[in-house]
Design a protein around this motif. Structure first.
Motif, PDB file in Angstrom:
ATOM      1  N   ARG A 155      -8.481 -21.179  14.645  1.00  0.00           N
ATOM      2  CA  ARG A 155      -8.473 -20.079  13.679  1.00  0.00           C
ATOM      3  C   ARG A 155      -7.062 -19.570  13.408  1.00  0.00           C
ATOM      4  O   ARG A 155      -6.264 -19.411  14.323  1.00  0.00           O
ATOM      5  N   VAL A 156      -6.780 -19.291  12.152  1.00  0.00           N
ATOM      6  CA  VAL A 156      -5.544 -18.629  11.744  1.00  0.00           C
ATOM      7  C   VAL A 156      -5.897 -17.172  11.507  1.00  0.00           C
ATOM      8  O   VAL A 156      -6.829 -16.868  10.763  1.00  0.00           O
ATOM      9  N   VAL A 157      -5.174 -16.271  12.151  1.00  0.00           N
ATOM     10  CA  VAL A 157      -5.447 -14.842  12.012  1.00  0.00           C
ATOM     11  C   VAL A 157      -4.136 -14.093  11.771  1.00  0.00           C
ATOM     12  O   VAL A 157      -3.053 -14.558  12.122  1.00  0.00           O
ATOM     13  N   TYR A 158      -4.265 -12.930  11.161  1.00  0.00           N
ATOM     14  CA  TYR A 158      -3.126 -12.090  10.823  1.00  0.00           C
ATOM     15  C   TYR A 158      -3.370 -10.688  11.367  1.00  0.00           C
ATOM     16  O   TYR A 158      -4.469 -10.164  11.255  1.00  0.00           O
ATOM     17  N   ARG A 159      -2.331 -10.079  11.914  1.00  0.00           N
ATOM     18  CA  ARG A 159      -2.408  -8.686  12.344  1.00  0.00           C
ATOM     19  C   ARG A 159      -2.031  -7.786  11.173  1.00  0.00           C
ATOM     20  O   ARG A 159      -1.145  -8.132  10.379  1.00  0.00           O
ATOM     21  N   LEU A 160      -2.669  -6.660  11.042  1.00  0.00           N
ATOM     22  CA  LEU A 160      -2.367  -5.724   9.962  1.00  0.00           C
ATOM     23  C   LEU A 160      -0.910  -5.271   9.997  1.00  0.00           C
ATOM     24  O   LEU A 160      -0.268  -5.139   8.957  1.00  0.00           O
ATOM     25  N   ASP A 161      -0.376  -5.042  11.195  1.00  0.00           N
ATOM     26  CA  ASP A 161       1.027  -4.632  11.326  1.00  0.00           C
ATOM     27  C   ASP A 161       1.969  -5.682  10.737  1.00  0.00           C
ATOM     28  O   ASP A 161       2.954  -5.353  10.089  1.00  0.00           O
ATOM     29  N   ASP A 162       1.662  -6.958  10.977  1.00  0.00           N
ATOM     30  CA  ASP A 162       2.500  -8.034  10.441  1.00  0.00           C
ATOM     31  C   ASP A 162       2.413  -8.109   8.922  1.00  0.00           C
ATOM     32  O   ASP A 162       3.419  -8.368   8.253  1.00  0.00           O
ATOM     33  N   LEU A 163       1.223  -7.890   8.369  1.00  0.00           N
ATOM     34  CA  LEU A 163       1.075  -7.883   6.911  1.00  0.00           C
ATOM     35  C   LEU A 163       1.883  -6.748   6.297  1.00  0.00           C
ATOM     36  O   LEU A 163       2.597  -6.948   5.306  1.00  0.00           O
ATOM     37  N   GLU A 164       1.773  -5.562   6.873  1.00  0.00           N
ATOM     38  CA  GLU A 164       2.508  -4.417   6.347  1.00  0.00           C
ATOM     39  C   GLU A 164       4.010  -4.630   6.449  1.00  0.00           C
ATOM     40  O   GLU A 164       4.760  -4.296   5.523  1.00  0.00           O
ATOM     41  N   ALA A 165       4.478  -5.220   7.547  1.00  0.00           N
ATOM     42  CA  ALA A 165       5.910  -5.492   7.715  1.00  0.00           C
ATOM     43  C   ALA A 165       6.391  -6.518   6.690  1.00  0.00           C
ATOM     44  O   ALA A 165       7.473  -6.373   6.111  1.00  0.00           O
ATOM     45  N   TRP A 166       5.592  -7.552   6.437  1.00  0.00           N
ATOM     46  CA  TRP A 166       5.956  -8.582   5.463  1.00  0.00           C
ATOM     47  C   TRP A 166       6.013  -7.993   4.054  1.00  0.00           C
ATOM     48  O   TRP A 166       6.940  -8.270   3.292  1.00  0.00           O
ATOM     49  N   ILE A 167       5.045  -7.169   3.714  1.00  0.00           N
ATOM     50  CA  ILE A 167       5.040  -6.533   2.387  1.00  0.00           C
ATOM     51  C   ILE A 167       6.272  -5.631   2.240  1.00  0.00           C
ATOM     52  O   ILE A 167       6.956  -5.663   1.209  1.00  0.00           O
ATOM     53  N   ALA A 168       6.590  -4.857   3.260  1.00  0.00           N
ATOM     54  CA  ALA A 168       7.750  -3.965   3.209  1.00  0.00           C
ATOM     55  C   ALA A 168       9.056  -4.753   3.096  1.00  0.00           C
ATOM     56  O   ALA A 168       9.970  -4.352   2.369  1.00  0.00           O
TER      57      ALA A 168
END
Length: 73
Positions: free
Chosen positions: A43-56
């Protein structure tokens, strides 16, 4: 009853949240241009913190700031 946010999101959920296709997200993983992810078995999974950091990190005020390369976090 409160609804807690999940610890991790799968690729389909992330693609939907970012308004991208699952295949575009997979290509971004391959090139290293997308958000940080983890592998849990197959499974490939993403943490919400990592998504927010990438968007920022990929936020720009003008087109002259954008170098054509996505920022990795």
């Amino acid at each position: 009853m409160s609804i807690e946010s999940p610890l991790v999101l799968n690729a389909a959920d992330v693609a939907r949240r970012l308004n991208l296709s699952v295949s575009t997200l997979a290509k971004m993983r391959l090139s290293g241009a997308g958000p940080a992810y983890s592998k849990l078995g197959r499974r490939v999974v993403y943490r919400l913190d990592d998504l927010e950091a990438w968007i920022a990190a990929n936020r720009f005020r003008s087109t002259s700031e954008y170098s054509g390369k996505r920022v990795r976090v």
